[in-house]
Design a protein around this motif. Structure first.
Motif, short mmCIF file in Angstrom:
data_model
loop_
_atom_site.label_atom_id
_atom_site.label_comp_id
_atom_site.label_asym_id
_atom_site.label_seq_id
_atom_site.Cartn_x
_atom_site.Cartn_y
_atom_site.Cartn_z
N LEU A 25 0.83 -1.20 0.00
CA LEU A 25 0.00 0.00 0.00
C LEU A 25 0.87 1.26 0.00
O LEU A 25 0.57 2.23 -0.71
CB LEU A 25 -0.92 -0.01 1.22
CG LEU A 25 -1.95 1.12 1.31
CD1 LEU A 25 -2.87 1.11 0.11
CD2 LEU A 25 -2.75 1.02 2.60
N VAL A 26 1.96 1.25 0.76
CA VAL A 26 2.87 2.39 0.76
C VAL A 26 3.51 2.57 -0.61
O VAL A 26 3.63 3.70 -1.13
CB VAL A 26 3.95 2.21 1.85
CG1 VAL A 26 5.01 3.29 1.75
CG2 VAL A 26 3.32 2.22 3.24
N THR A 27 3.90 1.47 -1.25
CA THR A 27 4.50 1.55 -2.59
C THR A 27 3.50 2.08 -3.61
O THR A 27 3.85 2.91 -4.46
CB THR A 27 5.03 0.18 -3.00
OG1 THR A 27 5.89 -0.34 -1.98
CG2 THR A 27 5.78 0.25 -4.31
N SER A 28 2.27 1.61 -3.55
CA SER A 28 1.24 2.08 -4.49
C SER A 28 0.96 3.57 -4.30
O SER A 28 0.82 4.32 -5.28
CB SER A 28 -0.04 1.27 -4.30
OG SER A 28 0.18 -0.10 -4.53
N ASN A 29 0.89 4.03 -3.07
CA ASN A 29 0.68 5.45 -2.82
C ASN A 29 1.84 6.30 -3.36
O ASN A 29 1.63 7.38 -3.92
CB ASN A 29 0.50 5.70 -1.33
CG ASN A 29 -0.80 5.10 -0.79
OD1 ASN A 29 -1.75 4.89 -1.54
ND2 ASN A 29 -0.82 4.82 0.49
N GLU A 30 3.05 5.80 -3.19
CA GLU A 30 4.21 6.55 -3.68
C GLU A 30 4.21 6.61 -5.21
O GLU A 30 4.54 7.66 -5.79
CB GLU A 30 5.49 5.87 -3.17
CG GLU A 30 6.75 6.66 -3.43
CD GLU A 30 6.83 7.93 -2.59
OE1 GLU A 30 7.60 8.84 -2.98
OE2 GLU A 30 6.13 8.00 -1.56
N ARG A 31 3.84 5.53 -5.86
CA ARG A 31 3.77 5.55 -7.33
C ARG A 31 2.67 6.48 -7.82
O ARG A 31 2.87 7.21 -8.81
CB ARG A 31 3.53 4.13 -7.84
CG ARG A 31 4.77 3.23 -7.75
CD ARG A 31 4.45 1.82 -8.11
NE ARG A 31 5.65 0.97 -8.03
CZ ARG A 31 5.64 -0.35 -8.07
NH1 ARG A 31 4.47 -1.00 -8.17
NH2 ARG A 31 6.77 -1.03 -8.01
N MET A 32 1.54 6.49 -7.17
CA MET A 32 0.46 7.38 -7.58
C MET A 32 0.88 8.84 -7.40
O MET A 32 0.59 9.69 -8.26
CB MET A 32 -0.81 7.08 -6.79
CG MET A 32 -2.00 7.94 -7.17
SD MET A 32 -3.53 7.34 -6.48
CE MET A 32 -3.77 5.87 -7.45
N ASN A 33 1.56 9.15 -6.32
CA ASN A 33 2.03 10.52 -6.12
C ASN A 33 3.05 10.91 -7.19
O ASN A 33 3.05 12.06 -7.68
CB ASN A 33 2.66 10.66 -4.73
CG ASN A 33 1.64 10.52 -3.62
OD1 ASN A 33 0.45 10.78 -3.81
ND2 ASN A 33 2.09 10.09 -2.44
N ALA A 34 3.91 9.97 -7.58
CA ALA A 34 4.88 10.26 -8.63
C ALA A 34 4.19 10.52 -9.96
O ALA A 34 4.58 11.43 -10.72
CB ALA A 34 5.88 9.11 -8.75
N TYR A 35 3.15 9.74 -10.29
CA TYR A 35 2.40 9.95 -11.53
C TYR A 35 1.70 11.31 -11.53
O TYR A 35 1.69 12.03 -12.54
CB TYR A 35 1.39 8.83 -11.73
CG TYR A 35 2.01 7.48 -11.99
CD1 TYR A 35 3.24 7.36 -12.62
CD2 TYR A 35 1.37 6.30 -11.58
CE1 TYR A 35 3.82 6.13 -12.84
CE2 TYR A 35 1.94 5.06 -11.80
CZ TYR A 35 3.16 4.98 -12.43
OH TYR A 35 3.73 3.75 -12.66
#
Length: 463
Positions: A25-35
């Protein structure tokens, strides 16, 4: 992915499942913020006409050998007492919109002097002005803490001190609060981060600064530094070679006082132009007769009147030397100019990464079994000799065994009397049996002779 991970986190009951789901979940949130950040940058980017020259080439970035030292108190690590914390730690590595996570190291406690991540992460199509970001997340494993049983202790104390009714009510409220906190799932806290750029690129493992976050929940005793290998390999290095023209070209140099023009074969490589008077073999070319280097300070100028290109090299003493390459027509000269300018700009953009070839390892992500104890690499304490000599460091168990053997041997040598070696019961029984059988075998002939004499005397008496 976030919705699926959230559902998985709500349905997880095993601690390892919850930790992995929370990490995802932390990794997915970080990727969404990067996008979202990249989308915002593209919206705000002004529309500019295409440049006259091609932009510098891109590269592959390899990150490996991540290692973070821990700083424990002297009583915690050496005396193995005091701090009972156990933590789960992982890192997020990102360049632009590419975000990768490392393996999660569990059971980080006072017995470990450093945390090592054996992951090898490769980023592709990275520009020269990249920014590599490392983030360290940790979570305290409450089940492994001695303080984890605090609500239970408080409940017992309340039951003992107050009435049973009041104690049960307070204990039930504490249990509800604890369950409500654990229903959401484990939380990973950002404890440290670091930003690296092209200036930090090196083919060897280097030490970099680690910014510790001012987080109240951060309980990982980091030292403020970390080690890693950040290597870059521009596409220019893997260029290989190509012929500038299908036929010989005109070549003249400012170092030639006569100013004569020679017809030579030219081959372009990532670090310069090689020239031969005879057509070289493309697969295995001979040693070039003339070599024109292309570096970060190389200037490429097109001479329109002569359909030629000047490659200018500025020496440290300030003198400028040029080599002139004459093309068949203006379009070919313009193609040479764009190609050589692209190489010079790529060298200037990638600096030390374009000077020599750095090895890019294959991507490796090592997954550890659940709650496994990580075998750490040799720490600084193990690498330091005890007596200052060249003798290897012996572990405590081996040292105790060797010391016991030496003391026992010295005791035996100093003792004036030697005790008889005790024999086992089986050996003594066998020796007694063998001795008795030997004695019976020696007495048997004498017994037979006496019996014969007795029978003979009886026969004479009868006669």
């Amino acid at each position: 992915m976030r919705e699926g991970t959230t559902k998985l986190l709500a349905a997880s009951h095993h601690p390892i499942q919850s930790l992995e789901a929370a990490k995802s979940l932390v990794t997915s949130n970080e990727r969404m913020n990067a996008y979202l950040e990249e989308l915002q940058r593209r919206k705000e980017r002004p529309k500019c006409p295409p440049p006259e020259t091609d932009p510098p080439c891109k590269a592959r970035i390899c990150v490996s050998d991540i290692r973070m030292p821990l700083i424990w108190k002297e009583g915690d690590h050496f005396k193995n007492r005091g701090d009972h914390r156990r933590l789960a730690v992982f890192c997020l590595l990102s360049v632009g919109t590419e975000v990768y996570d490392t393996v999660m190291v569990n059971r980080v406690d006072r017995s470990m002097t450093d945390i090592s991540f054996e992951d090898v992460v490769v980023f592709n199509q990275v520009p020269h002005d990249f920014e590599f970001r490392l983030k360290v997340y940790c979570h305290v494993l409450q089940d492994d803490l001695s303080i984890a049983s605090t609500p239970r202790k408080i409940r017992h104390r309340i039951n003992d001190s107050l009435s049973r009714t009041v104690g049960r009510k307070l204990a039930a409220s504490a249990r509800d609060e604890l369950n409500a906190a654990t229903d959401i799932g484990p939380k990973f806290d950002l404890v440290a981060s670091a930003d690296l750029t092209l200036e930090d690129v090196d083919d060897n493992i280097s030490t970099h600064d680690l910014t510790i976050e001012n987080n109240f929940h951060a309980q990982l005793p980091l030292f403020g530094h970390f080690c890693c290998r950040l290597a870059a390999r521009p596409e220019l290095v893997d260029f290989g070679r190509e012929m500038l023209s299908e036929s010989p070209i005109g070549f003249s140099s400012s170092s030639d006082s006569a100013g004569s023009t020679l017809q030579m074969w030219a081959m372009l490589r990532y670090d310069g132009i090689s020239l031969w008077s005879q057509k070289p073999s493309y697969e295995t070319p001979n040693e070039p007769e003339v070599n024109i280097p292309i570096k970060s300070d190389t200037l490429v100028i097109m001479i329109d009147t002569q359909d030629a290109v000047d490659v200018i090299d500025v020496r440290p003493d300030g003198r400028a030397l040029y080599e002139r390459l004459k093309a068949a027509d203006r379009s070919e000269a313009d193609r040479w100019r764009r190609r050589l300018t692209f190489f010079a700009h790529s060298h200037a953009a990638w600096k030390q990464a374009a000077e020599y070839s750095m090895e890019i390892h294959s991507p490796v992500v090592k997954r550890l079994p659940p709650l496994s104890t990580v075998t750490r690499k040799t720490s600084l304490y193990d690498q330091t000799p005890i007596g200052g000599g060249d003798s290897p460091v012996v572990s405590s168990a081996e040292g105790t065994a060797i010391e016991g053997e030496s003391s026992s041997s010295s005791t035996r040598s100093s003792s004036p009397r030697t005790m008889p070696t005790p024999r086992s019961r089986s050996s003594s029984l066998s020796s007694r049996v063998s001795s008795s059988s030997g004695r019976s075998s020696t007495k048997r002939p004498a017994l037979q002779a006496s019996n014969a004499k007795h029978r003979l005397s009886c026969h004479e008496t009868t006669v």
